[in-house]
Design a protein around this motif. Sequence first.
Motif, PDB file in Angstrom:
ATOM      1  N   ARG A 120      21.108 -28.918  20.082  1.00  0.00           N
ATOM      2  CA  ARG A 120      21.502 -27.186  20.111  1.00  0.00           C
ATOM      3  C   ARG A 120      20.088 -26.645  19.430  1.00  0.00           C
ATOM      4  O   ARG A 120      18.952 -27.428  18.843  1.00  0.00           O
ATOM      5  CB  ARG A 120      22.245 -27.137  19.270  1.00  0.00           C
ATOM      6  CG  ARG A 120      22.382 -27.547  17.726  1.00  0.00           C
ATOM      7  CD  ARG A 120      23.608 -26.829  17.350  1.00  0.00           C
ATOM      8  NE  ARG A 120      24.046 -25.759  17.628  1.00  0.00           N
ATOM      9  CZ  ARG A 120      25.006 -25.790  17.889  1.00  0.00           C
ATOM     10  NH1 ARG A 120      26.085 -25.844  18.477  1.00  0.00           N
ATOM     11  NH2 ARG A 120      25.399 -23.860  17.140  1.00  0.00           N
ATOM     12  N   ASP A 121      19.663 -25.832  19.850  1.00  0.00           N
ATOM     13  CA  ASP A 121      18.516 -25.273  19.340  1.00  0.00           C
ATOM     14  C   ASP A 121      19.159 -24.780  18.508  1.00  0.00           C
ATOM     15  O   ASP A 121      19.161 -23.789  18.365  1.00  0.00           O
ATOM     16  CB  ASP A 121      17.026 -24.422  20.646  1.00  0.00           C
ATOM     17  CG  ASP A 121      17.304 -24.630  22.117  1.00  0.00           C
ATOM     18  OD1 ASP A 121      16.973 -26.375  22.028  1.00  0.00           O
ATOM     19  OD2 ASP A 121      16.927 -24.818  23.031  1.00  0.00           O
ATOM     20  N   PHE A 122      17.848 -24.630  17.371  1.00  0.00           N
ATOM     21  CA  PHE A 122      17.736 -24.022  15.717  1.00  0.00           C
ATOM     22  C   PHE A 122      16.417 -23.493  15.333  1.00  0.00           C
ATOM     23  O   PHE A 122      15.548 -25.067  15.510  1.00  0.00           O
ATOM     24  CB  PHE A 122      19.184 -24.328  15.614  1.00  0.00           C
ATOM     25  CG  PHE A 122      19.345 -26.026  14.724  1.00  0.00           C
ATOM     26  CD1 PHE A 122      17.937 -26.308  13.663  1.00  0.00           C
ATOM     27  CD2 PHE A 122      19.339 -26.622  15.712  1.00  0.00           C
ATOM     28  CE1 PHE A 122      18.271 -27.860  13.240  1.00  0.00           C
ATOM     29  CE2 PHE A 122      19.264 -28.258  15.163  1.00  0.00           C
ATOM     30  CZ  PHE A 122      18.483 -28.509  13.881  1.00  0.00           C
ATOM     31  N   HIS A 123      16.592 -23.150  14.737  1.00  0.00           N
ATOM     32  CA  HIS A 123      15.109 -23.290  13.845  1.00  0.00           C
ATOM     33  C   HIS A 123      15.136 -23.951  11.619  1.00  0.00           C
ATOM     34  O   HIS A 123      16.496 -22.791  11.781  1.00  0.00           O
ATOM     35  CB  HIS A 123      14.134 -21.714  13.380  1.00  0.00           C
ATOM     36  CG  HIS A 123      13.756 -21.303  15.529  1.00  0.00           C
ATOM     37  ND1 HIS A 123      12.227 -21.729  15.079  1.00  0.00           N
ATOM     38  CD2 HIS A 123      14.483 -21.039  15.939  1.00  0.00           C
ATOM     39  CE1 HIS A 123      12.366 -20.871  16.530  1.00  0.00           C
ATOM     40  NE2 HIS A 123      13.719 -20.634  17.169  1.00  0.00           N
ATOM     41  N   LEU A 124      14.483 -24.133  11.257  1.00  0.00           N
ATOM     42  CA  LEU A 124      15.236 -25.143   9.564  1.00  0.00           C
ATOM     43  C   LEU A 124      13.818 -24.317   9.397  1.00  0.00           C
ATOM     44  O   LEU A 124      12.527 -24.002   9.309  1.00  0.00           O
ATOM     45  CB  LEU A 124      15.179 -26.405  10.064  1.00  0.00           C
ATOM     46  CG  LEU A 124      15.727 -26.791   8.905  1.00  0.00           C
ATOM     47  CD1 LEU A 124      16.755 -28.189   8.585  1.00  0.00           C
ATOM     48  CD2 LEU A 124      14.027 -27.635   8.121  1.00  0.00           C
ATOM     49  N   GLY A 125      13.947 -23.961   7.894  1.00  0.00           N
ATOM     50  CA  GLY A 125      13.693 -24.211   6.723  1.00  0.00           C
ATOM     51  C   GLY A 125      13.323 -24.558   5.449  1.00  0.00           C
ATOM     52  O   GLY A 125      15.055 -24.521   5.249  1.00  0.00           O
ATOM     53  N   ALA A 126      13.021 -25.243   5.048  1.00  0.00           N
ATOM     54  CA  ALA A 126      13.026 -25.282   3.797  1.00  0.00           C
ATOM     55  C   ALA A 126      11.698 -25.244   2.713  1.00  0.00           C
ATOM     56  O   ALA A 126      11.162 -25.157   2.536  1.00  0.00           O
ATOM     57  CB  ALA A 126      12.693 -27.625   3.659  1.00  0.00           C
ATOM     58  N   LEU A 127      12.208 -24.911   1.322  1.00  0.00           N
ATOM     59  CA  LEU A 127      11.707 -23.746   0.355  1.00  0.00           C
ATOM     60  C   LEU A 127      12.247 -24.350  -1.046  1.00  0.00           C
ATOM     61  O   LEU A 127      13.378 -24.863  -1.523  1.00  0.00           O
ATOM     62  CB  LEU A 127      12.027 -22.436   0.609  1.00  0.00           C
ATOM     63  CG  LEU A 127      11.724 -21.065   0.809  1.00  0.00           C
ATOM     64  CD1 LEU A 127      13.064 -21.890   2.418  1.00  0.00           C
ATOM     65  CD2 LEU A 127      11.916 -20.204   1.452  1.00  0.00           C
ATOM     66  N   PRO A 128      10.865 -24.833  -1.314  1.00  0.00           N
ATOM     67  CA  PRO A 128      11.145 -25.223  -3.270  1.00  0.00           C
ATOM     68  C   PRO A 128      12.305 -24.569  -3.838  1.00  0.00           C
ATOM     69  O   PRO A 128      11.223 -23.371  -4.158  1.00  0.00           O
ATOM     70  CB  PRO A 128       9.988 -25.198  -3.239  1.00  0.00           C
ATOM     71  CG  PRO A 128       8.796 -24.840  -2.788  1.00  0.00           C
ATOM     72  CD  PRO A 128       9.438 -24.585  -1.379  1.00  0.00           C
ATOM     73  N   ALA A 129      13.085 -24.679  -4.511  1.00  0.00           N
ATOM     74  CA  ALA A 129      13.500 -24.285  -5.368  1.00  0.00           C
ATOM     75  C   ALA A 129      12.751 -23.967  -6.587  1.00  0.00           C
ATOM     76  O   ALA A 129      12.151 -25.462  -7.312  1.00  0.00           O
ATOM     77  CB  ALA A 129      15.342 -24.630  -5.310  1.00  0.00           C
ATOM     78  N   ARG A 130      12.818 -23.189  -7.441  1.00  0.00           N
ATOM     79  CA  ARG A 130      12.320 -22.676  -8.782  1.00  0.00           C
ATOM     80  C   ARG A 130      13.409 -23.084  -9.596  1.00  0.00           C
ATOM     81  O   ARG A 130      12.701 -22.348 -11.141  1.00  0.00           O
ATOM     82  CB  ARG A 130      12.037 -20.948  -8.875  1.00  0.00           C
ATOM     83  CG  ARG A 130      10.521 -21.223  -7.345  1.00  0.00           C
ATOM     84  CD  ARG A 130       9.584 -22.190  -7.330  1.00  0.00           C
ATOM     85  NE  ARG A 130       8.741 -22.230  -6.070  1.00  0.00           N
ATOM     86  CZ  ARG A 130       7.805 -22.650  -5.987  1.00  0.00           C
ATOM     87  NH1 ARG A 130       7.721 -23.659  -6.258  1.00  0.00           N
ATOM     88  NH2 ARG A 130       7.456 -22.460  -4.398  1.00  0.00           N
TER      89      ARG A 130
END
Length: 817
Positions: A120-130
């Motif tokens: 399935r097509d999807f976009h992913l984001g990973a952001l460092p938590a502060r």
Amino acid sequence: MADVVDEGAAGRRTRRPRAEAALKALSAEPDSPERARRVLEQALVFGGAAFAAVYTPSEDGELLCLAESAGVPRTLYGLRDGYALTGHSPVATAHRTGRPVWLGPQELAGLAESRRAPTRDFHLGALPARGDSGGCLLVVTESPGGFGTDDRVCLELIAQAVAFPGRPAFAEGGELAAGAFSLAMDTGRVEVGDDILALFGLGPAEFDGKVETLLGRTVPEDLPSLMSVVEADHMSIGERELEFRILQPAGPPRWLRLRGRLVAGGEGRPARLVGTVADASTLRPEITDVARVQRLAAALATAGTVRDVSHAVVTALRKPLRADRIALAELENDRLVVTVLDPPEPESWPELWRLEWRTEWPDAPVRAMPTLAAALREGRARIWPAGTPLEPALADVGPGGLAVLPLPAGGRMAGACLIGWDAPHEFGPDERALLTASAGLAGQALLRAHAFDAEHELVGMLQRQLLPRRLPRLPGAEAVARYLPTTAGLEVGGDWYDVIPLPDNHVALVIGDVQGHSAAAATLMGQMRTALRAYAAEGHPPDVVVHHANRLLMDMETDLFATCAYVDVDLEEGSAWCVRAGHLPPVLRHPDGSIEIAEAEGGPPLGVLREADFPMSPLRLRPGTVIALTTDGLVESADADIDTGMDRLADELARSDPARLGLVADALLVGARRSDDIALLLMRYDGMAVRPLRETWTVWRVPQAVGHARRFTRRTLRAWGVPPRDMDAVLLVVSELVTNALVHTDGRVRLDLTLVNHRMRVAVTDASPRTPVKPTSISWEATGGRGVLLVEAVSAAWGTVPVSGGKQVWSEIALAG
């Protein structure tokens, strides 16, 4: 579309201030799993995410473990409970580098960590938590363009606000905090404090450390939802909060609330479920939208059919949203096939829907509702406040406000959910988050349930084809049968039954069970049923029929075996012979109401021993006797052995009224535990009102054989009172059939005469399996071949049947009387 009200450009300009305000309000709450969920919920509302999660470092510093999540199930995207800190996953990369990672479908396809992800097509984001605990925020969207600029700004704000206290269930020094528990997922051993034991009504000395002991105090109706939390497999879809009831020694059950999270295990350590249990009456009365989503996920996890899914969605949404009506429909081509309407009355819905009403549920064309069609094409939840001009088919659904939830699943739209209000309704961010999260869950469940329904129908059709469509009418008896497939799973079972009419007013009652629930078991069941019917039709006695079936199953070289009970009933004499191959014995209900579990000696199951013995046991029947044959699914369960079940069946049969055999069969199945297939076959022996007259003559191969047969026939007909004018046709048939048998076959020849209801049956049995052939044409010079034509001319019916390696040619002649 101009008449559609959504966030639009103005909404995007105000999104960041709104997100900041929501996060500021949440910052005043103490750090807790609940606060973390509420912060993640904002990623669904303001960041355009379908799924959001926070990963925190494990105690040994080797893994980033899932601490909390919100939105649709993470399993839809192949996301894991934990990722190695030194690996190349987006989560680990963002945590190590301190910079966000944004990936589209193509980049994700090349990652080793994503190779197990669904297609399935999807976009992913990973952001460092502060937050103080470090970690990483992971978000997913199925929007074709991925996360836009405004989405990323809001997600960075959320990443700065998210924080998760490492182990809320433990206080300093490893001691359990008040109201906390820790459950080892591999062993089921649970650590709890005295305060939780007090809630369950247990003292420290009474508790053995097993989670089953605590579950045993739960109200049975609440146990499935509670198991969805405490079983590791269900934790993958995010159930981490629910209320349940426990039984009290006196008074009503007590409501408790469980909050928990799954902590991934490190090297050599099992995964643990940690959390808290508290008295629900001491907590704030309202339930969070996240908890509602989690409850919906738990309900959908066990919803098998489309109707089950629809009812779960309606139950989860209507009351929290204070909606006046909800409709849930499957999308089939260009039509919405509505599965649930709440309320169900037609007058509560638009006129177009009533015009399209078909049987129980309406079938509405999407083309008649262009606004709805546009929402389905966009694939995201849409909201129209009161006063928005809409087409009549939608305006009357929600004059005070309308929400449409497209239900995405597997790269397409599985359906839609329409929610309407009569009074003007204000839509807050919490409701938007609830709608968004519910849509993804419902879409996947609807697609799964549709496949379940289709497969269930296919299985049912296969099962119906393998079992008799109807039972034959019997002279002097009545038979009924019932079959109930197991409610667990979809595989076809191996239980079968059959009623086989045999010559001379005999009937064979057969019931059996092939080991297992699979296509192989069902196929073997069909083969065994066909084989037993064929061997019985050849005229073999019951023990030979079962012996042949056993040899056939051994020759198939299958790993499966079968049990079987075969009862040959003589409807004229009221006697029967029973053969058992590892199966339950028949249960007899006598006319006076007494019950007898037949002491029929049995042999081993079919397919176990090639040279097995299958002894025959006699049964004596009186008019009014009921024979009951069943499979072990009716009499065996987890809490009762077969002997107890057979005694219960006998007691219920004794209390029944045999005059209405169908109602007896239905009553015997009431309350049956459907952990296995159930086949039930009942026959009531009434006795024949008119018993046939029978005589047999062995034809010796002597020159005068045909003459002897004619004299025997004439004497017999005179003794039976047949008028002379009816004798000529019978004598002609006897002459022709006996002559054919003597000329064209070798071995023994037998003549059987039967008279019943002014109908004479002449049957000649010989040792040749070859069937007589009717000539297509005969010249005037031919010296033979006319016998079959003569028999056909004077007979009301005639034919041949195989009998014990030979055949029987028979003719029936209607007598004038």
